[in-house]
Design an enzyme around this catalytic site. Structure first.
Site, PDB file in Angstrom:
ATOM      1  N   THR A 132       2.626  31.815 -79.446  1.00  0.00           N
ATOM      2  CA  THR A 132       3.231  31.856 -78.112  1.00  0.00           C
ATOM      3  C   THR A 132       3.097  30.518 -77.388  1.00  0.00           C
ATOM      4  O   THR A 132       2.171  29.742 -77.670  1.00  0.00           O
ATOM      5  CB  THR A 132       2.524  32.967 -77.287  1.00  0.00           C
ATOM      6  OG1 THR A 132       2.871  32.825 -75.917  1.00  0.00           O
ATOM      7  CG2 THR A 132       1.000  32.869 -77.380  1.00  0.00           C
ATOM      8  N   ASP A 133       3.984  30.296 -76.414  1.00  0.00           N
ATOM      9  CA  ASP A 133       3.867  29.095 -75.567  1.00  0.00           C
ATOM     10  C   ASP A 133       2.684  29.196 -74.609  1.00  0.00           C
ATOM     11  O   ASP A 133       2.274  28.195 -74.015  1.00  0.00           O
ATOM     12  CB  ASP A 133       5.172  28.854 -74.784  1.00  0.00           C
ATOM     13  CG  ASP A 133       5.563  29.993 -73.837  1.00  0.00           C
ATOM     14  OD1 ASP A 133       4.892  31.042 -73.822  1.00  0.00           O
ATOM     15  OD2 ASP A 133       6.569  29.830 -73.116  1.00  0.00           O
ATOM     16  N   GLU A 134       2.122  30.402 -74.460  1.00  0.00           N
ATOM     17  CA  GLU A 134       1.072  30.588 -73.448  1.00  0.00           C
ATOM     18  C   GLU A 134      -0.207  29.834 -73.803  1.00  0.00           C
ATOM     19  O   GLU A 134      -1.063  29.613 -72.951  1.00  0.00           O
ATOM     20  CB  GLU A 134       0.786  32.086 -73.233  1.00  0.00           C
ATOM     21  CG  GLU A 134       2.058  32.822 -72.858  1.00  0.00           C
ATOM     22  CD  GLU A 134       1.852  34.211 -72.282  1.00  0.00           C
ATOM     23  OE1 GLU A 134       0.746  34.509 -71.796  1.00  0.00           O
ATOM     24  OE2 GLU A 134       2.816  34.993 -72.321  1.00  0.00           O
ATOM     25  N   TYR A 158      -5.626  36.875 -73.564  1.00  0.00           N
ATOM     26  CA  TYR A 158      -4.551  36.937 -74.565  1.00  0.00           C
ATOM     27  C   TYR A 158      -4.261  35.545 -75.113  1.00  0.00           C
ATOM     28  O   TYR A 158      -4.299  35.317 -76.323  1.00  0.00           O
ATOM     29  CB  TYR A 158      -3.278  37.549 -73.959  1.00  0.00           C
ATOM     30  CG  TYR A 158      -2.034  37.281 -74.785  1.00  0.00           C
ATOM     31  CD1 TYR A 158      -1.907  37.798 -76.073  1.00  0.00           C
ATOM     32  CD2 TYR A 158      -0.996  36.475 -74.298  1.00  0.00           C
ATOM     33  CE1 TYR A 158      -0.770  37.533 -76.841  1.00  0.00           C
ATOM     34  CE2 TYR A 158       0.140  36.214 -75.063  1.00  0.00           C
ATOM     35  CZ  TYR A 158       0.242  36.741 -76.333  1.00  0.00           C
ATOM     36  OH  TYR A 158       1.352  36.470 -77.096  1.00  0.00           O
ATOM     37  N   LYS A 162      -4.842  33.924 -78.897  1.00  0.00           N
ATOM     38  CA  LYS A 162      -3.755  33.366 -79.715  1.00  0.00           C
ATOM     39  C   LYS A 162      -4.050  31.898 -80.032  1.00  0.00           C
ATOM     40  O   LYS A 162      -3.799  31.427 -81.146  1.00  0.00           O
ATOM     41  CB  LYS A 162      -2.410  33.484 -78.990  1.00  0.00           C
ATOM     42  CG  LYS A 162      -1.869  34.896 -78.867  1.00  0.00           C
ATOM     43  CD  LYS A 162      -1.543  35.556 -80.204  1.00  0.00           C
ATOM     44  CE  LYS A 162      -0.348  34.964 -80.886  1.00  0.00           C
ATOM     45  NZ  LYS A 162       0.013  35.755 -82.114  1.00  0.00           N
TER      46      LYS A 162
HETATM   47  P1  NAD Z   1       3.972  43.999 -79.844  1.00  0.00           P
HETATM   48  O1  NAD Z   1       2.740  44.258 -79.044  1.00  0.00           O
HETATM   49  O2  NAD Z   1       5.257  44.642 -79.441  1.00  0.00           O
HETATM   50  O3  NAD Z   1       3.729  44.391 -81.374  1.00  0.00           O
HETATM   51  C1  NAD Z   1       2.536  44.098 -82.029  1.00  0.00           C
HETATM   52  C2  NAD Z   1       2.518  44.935 -83.316  1.00  0.00           C
HETATM   53  O4  NAD Z   1       1.311  44.602 -84.033  1.00  0.00           O
HETATM   54  C3  NAD Z   1       2.489  46.442 -83.061  1.00  0.00           C
HETATM   55  O5  NAD Z   1       3.392  47.085 -83.946  1.00  0.00           O
HETATM   56  C4  NAD Z   1       1.052  46.836 -83.384  1.00  0.00           C
HETATM   57  O6  NAD Z   1       0.923  48.161 -83.860  1.00  0.00           O
HETATM   58  C5  NAD Z   1       0.693  45.807 -84.453  1.00  0.00           C
HETATM   59  N1  NAD Z   1      -0.756  45.554 -84.547  1.00  0.00           N
HETATM   60  C6  NAD Z   1      -1.619  45.334 -83.535  1.00  0.00           C
HETATM   61  N2  NAD Z   1      -2.862  45.160 -84.021  1.00  0.00           N
HETATM   62  C7  NAD Z   1      -2.777  45.250 -85.373  1.00  0.00           C
HETATM   63  C8  NAD Z   1      -3.719  45.144 -86.428  1.00  0.00           C
HETATM   64  N3  NAD Z   1      -5.002  44.899 -86.176  1.00  0.00           N
HETATM   65  N4  NAD Z   1      -3.291  45.292 -87.700  1.00  0.00           N
HETATM   66  C9  NAD Z   1      -1.969  45.549 -87.965  1.00  0.00           C
HETATM   67  N5  NAD Z   1      -1.045  45.678 -86.993  1.00  0.00           N
HETATM   68  C10 NAD Z   1      -1.442  45.531 -85.712  1.00  0.00           C
HETATM   69  O7  NAD Z   1       4.113  42.407 -79.859  1.00  0.00           O
HETATM   70  P2  NAD Z   1       5.414  41.503 -79.897  1.00  0.00           P
HETATM   71  O8  NAD Z   1       5.878  41.261 -78.518  1.00  0.00           O
HETATM   72  O9  NAD Z   1       6.346  42.033 -80.906  1.00  0.00           O
HETATM   73  O10 NAD Z   1       4.785  40.134 -80.416  1.00  0.00           O
HETATM   74  C11 NAD Z   1       4.693  39.861 -81.815  1.00  0.00           C
HETATM   75  C12 NAD Z   1       4.049  38.500 -82.003  1.00  0.00           C
HETATM   76  O11 NAD Z   1       4.826  37.502 -81.325  1.00  0.00           O
HETATM   77  C13 NAD Z   1       2.648  38.395 -81.408  1.00  0.00           C
HETATM   78  O12 NAD Z   1       1.848  37.647 -82.287  1.00  0.00           O
HETATM   79  C14 NAD Z   1       2.846  37.664 -80.085  1.00  0.00           C
HETATM   80  O13 NAD Z   1       1.701  36.920 -79.738  1.00  0.00           O
HETATM   81  C15 NAD Z   1       4.008  36.766 -80.433  1.00  0.00           C
HETATM   82  N6  NAD Z   1       4.874  36.372 -79.301  1.00  0.00           N
HETATM   83  C16 NAD Z   1       5.391  37.335 -78.477  1.00  0.00           C
HETATM   84  C17 NAD Z   1       6.249  36.953 -77.445  1.00  0.00           C
HETATM   85  C18 NAD Z   1       6.873  37.969 -76.516  1.00  0.00           C
HETATM   86  O14 NAD Z   1       7.526  37.591 -75.541  1.00  0.00           O
HETATM   87  N7  NAD Z   1       6.753  39.266 -76.783  1.00  0.00           N
HETATM   88  C19 NAD Z   1       6.548  35.594 -77.250  1.00  0.00           C
HETATM   89  C20 NAD Z   1       5.992  34.650 -78.140  1.00  0.00           C
HETATM   90  C21 NAD Z   1       5.171  35.056 -79.149  1.00  0.00           C
HETATM   91  P1  TYD Z   2       5.186  39.859 -69.028  1.00  0.00           P
HETATM   92  O1  TYD Z   2       6.459  40.519 -69.425  1.00  0.00           O
HETATM   93  O2  TYD Z   2       3.932  40.666 -68.971  1.00  0.00           O
HETATM   94  O3  TYD Z   2       5.017  38.584 -69.992  1.00  0.00           O
HETATM   95  P2  TYD Z   2       3.941  37.343 -69.901  1.00  0.00           P
HETATM   96  O4  TYD Z   2       2.841  37.706 -68.997  1.00  0.00           O
HETATM   97  O5  TYD Z   2       3.523  37.230 -71.323  1.00  0.00           O
HETATM   98  O6  TYD Z   2       4.749  36.174 -69.412  1.00  0.00           O
HETATM   99  O7  TYD Z   2       5.407  39.218 -67.629  1.00  0.00           O
HETATM  100  C1  TYD Z   2       6.458  38.283 -67.376  1.00  0.00           C
HETATM  101  C2  TYD Z   2       6.296  37.778 -65.962  1.00  0.00           C
HETATM  102  O8  TYD Z   2       6.581  38.861 -65.069  1.00  0.00           O
HETATM  103  C3  TYD Z   2       4.898  37.315 -65.645  1.00  0.00           C
HETATM  104  O9  TYD Z   2       4.964  36.199 -64.764  1.00  0.00           O
HETATM  105  C4  TYD Z   2       4.275  38.507 -64.948  1.00  0.00           C
HETATM  106  C5  TYD Z   2       5.453  39.124 -64.214  1.00  0.00           C
HETATM  107  N1  TYD Z   2       5.406  40.598 -64.024  1.00  0.00           N
HETATM  108  C6  TYD Z   2       5.654  41.147 -62.762  1.00  0.00           C
HETATM  109  O10 TYD Z   2       5.910  40.418 -61.775  1.00  0.00           O
HETATM  110  N2  TYD Z   2       5.620  42.514 -62.642  1.00  0.00           N
HETATM  111  C7  TYD Z   2       5.331  43.355 -63.688  1.00  0.00           C
HETATM  112  O11 TYD Z   2       5.275  44.586 -63.510  1.00  0.00           O
HETATM  113  C8  TYD Z   2       5.100  42.766 -64.983  1.00  0.00           C
HETATM  114  C9  TYD Z   2       4.789  43.633 -66.161  1.00  0.00           C
HETATM  115  C10 TYD Z   2       5.155  41.387 -65.100  1.00  0.00           C
END
Ligand code: NAD
Ligand code: TYD
Length: 351
Positions: A132-134, A158, A162
């Site tokens: 992630t960019d975070e 989080y 990561k």
């Molecule tokens: P998500 O929370 O929707 O899915 C995570 C999945 O991992 C779930 O299916 C969960 O059951 C599985 N999981 C959790 N712990 C596990 C374990 N110990 N063993 C096996 N499986 C396990 O997450 P997402 O949003 O799909 O993100 C996927 C990846 O992308 C993550 O690594 C996250 O850090 C990264 N990422 C997400 C975003 C975003 O905006 N969602 C952006 C950049 C990077």
């Molecule tokens: P989120 O979807 O949780 O992603 P991340 O924290 O990984 O960026 O949140 C996106 C942005 O929206 C973040 O700045 C937090 C804000 N947010 C709200 O303002 N209200 C909400 O109920 C949630 C879930 C997030």
């Protein structure tokens, strides 16, 4: 075969569906099915022999070693993680267990498997780490977007977990030569996203007549990317990424949260007007800010564009309308996930 971890989650399930639809080789999908894992995302693959689902933990080294050997895995695409910042604030332990220790054990299993390969199989093996960019921390309003060489300054449990996993992945390349590629992506949105994250939460609450919670002043900025574009970038990085390299992925689409929520409200006004004829924006409610809330993320994605020829296909305007329509057309999916654990979480978090 390829091993996908976390392939029942939001991005992982989109990746598996698109990978197989695009003619990719069969997938072993290892997922623990935490609250975020949902096999309904993969319902369209029922009976498809190219998809083998395994319920298990990435931290179970014996299981992972067995899967790698049994299926002659040629690449691991590692999505599995605890992924929600707010949950990491309430309970960081699971984040360390999965994101740090789990990734470490997965790397160990990969190292053993790769160590036993020879010739072309050894050269072709890849460990693609999805991050992630975070990890880069928070930007000021005038700062340049995050580039791959940016200092790591994670601010939430989080992002810290990561960041730790990124460092371990990097070290396995430098120390053992494991052919890893890391991608750091901005905020994703699209089908199958669990409605605890901003965009699906707002769509769900709007339709249910509930408040649309904006943390703080709503002027925090995220760089939004449609999930299909993220999956395409991962496919490019897997096919052509140079081992040991990092690729930042982003949508060139910085938006303050308030603007995102107002856009969602306007699309819903258009696509599914409220019964009383009022605007959904009336449901916007300002709530207490997230502790340590990062102010701005933005990705400089020039490296992946230049070196791997990747560009997002969706703009925010096209991707967000597509996403709203998907949620409107899949209210049964939403109803399914908004029961149980999700309800308890919402009660605890927004009480
Ligand atoms: P998500 O929370 O929707 O899915 C995570 C999945 O991992 C779930 O299916 C969960 O059951 C599985 N999981 C959790 N712990 C596990 C374990 N110990 N063993 C096996 N499986 C396990 O997450 P997402 O949003 O799909 O993100 C996927 C990846 O992308 C993550 O690594 C996250 O850090 C990264 N990422 C997400 C975003 C975003 O905006 N969602 C952006 C950049 C990077
Ligand atoms: P989120 O979807 O949780 O992603 P991340 O924290 O990984 O960026 O949140 C996106 C942005 O929206 C973040 O700045 C937090 C804000 N947010 C709200 O303002 N209200 C909400 O109920 C949630 C879930 C997030």
């Amino acid at each position: 075969m390829i091993l996908v971890t976390g392939g029942a989650g939001f991005i992982g399930s989109n990746f598996v569906l698109e990978w197989l639809a695009g003619g990719g080789e069969p997938v072993v999908n290892l997922d623990k099915l935490t609250y975020a894992g949902n096999l309904a995302n993969l319902a369209s693959l029922e009976g498809d022999v190219r998809h083998r689902f395994v319920h298990g933990d990435i931290g179970d080294r014996d299981l992972v070693e067995r899967l790698l050997a049994e299926h002659g895995v040629r690449a691991i695409v590692h999505f599995a993680a605890e992924s929600h910042v707010d949950r990491s604030i309430h309970g960081p332990e699971d984040f360390v267990a999965t994101n740090v220790v789990g990734t470490f054990r997965l790397l160990e299993a990969a190292r053993k498997h790769w160590g036993g390969l020879t010739g072309r199989d050894r050269d072709a093996f890849r460990f693609l780490h999805v991050s992630t960019d975070e990890v880069y921390g928070s930007l000021g309003p005038q700062d340049p977007a995050f580039a791959e060489a940016n200092q790591y300054q994670p601010n939430s449990p989080y992002s810290a977990s990561k960041a730790a996993s990124d460092h371990l992945v990097r070290s396995y390349h430098h120390t053992y030569g494991l052919p890893v590629v890391t991608t750091n992506c901005s905020n994703n949105y699209g089908p199958f996203q669990f409605p605890e994250k901003l965009i699906p939460l707002v769509i769900h609450n709007a339709l249910a007549g509930k408040p649309l919670p904006i943390y703080g002043d709503g002027m925090q900025i995220r760089d939004w990317l449609y999930v299909g574009d993220h999956c395409a970038a991962i496919r490019r990085a897997l096919a052509a990424g140079v081992p040991g390299e990092v690729y930042n992925i982003g949508g060139n689409s910085e938006k303050p949260n308030l603007e995102v929520v107002q856009t969602l409200c306007a699309i819903l006004d258009d696509e599914r007007p409220r019964a009383d004829g009022g605007p959904y924006a009336d449901q916007i409610t300002y709530v207490t800010d997230r502790p340590g809330h990062d102010r701005r993320y933005a990705i400089d994605a020039r490296k992946i564009a230049r070196d791997l020829g990747w560009q997002p296909a969706e703009t925010f305007a096209t991707g967000i309308r597509r996403t709203v329509r998907w949620y409107l057309d899949h209210q049964d999916w939403v109803a399914n996930v908004t029961s149980g654990a999700y309800r308890e979480w919402v009660q605890k978090h927004y009480a």
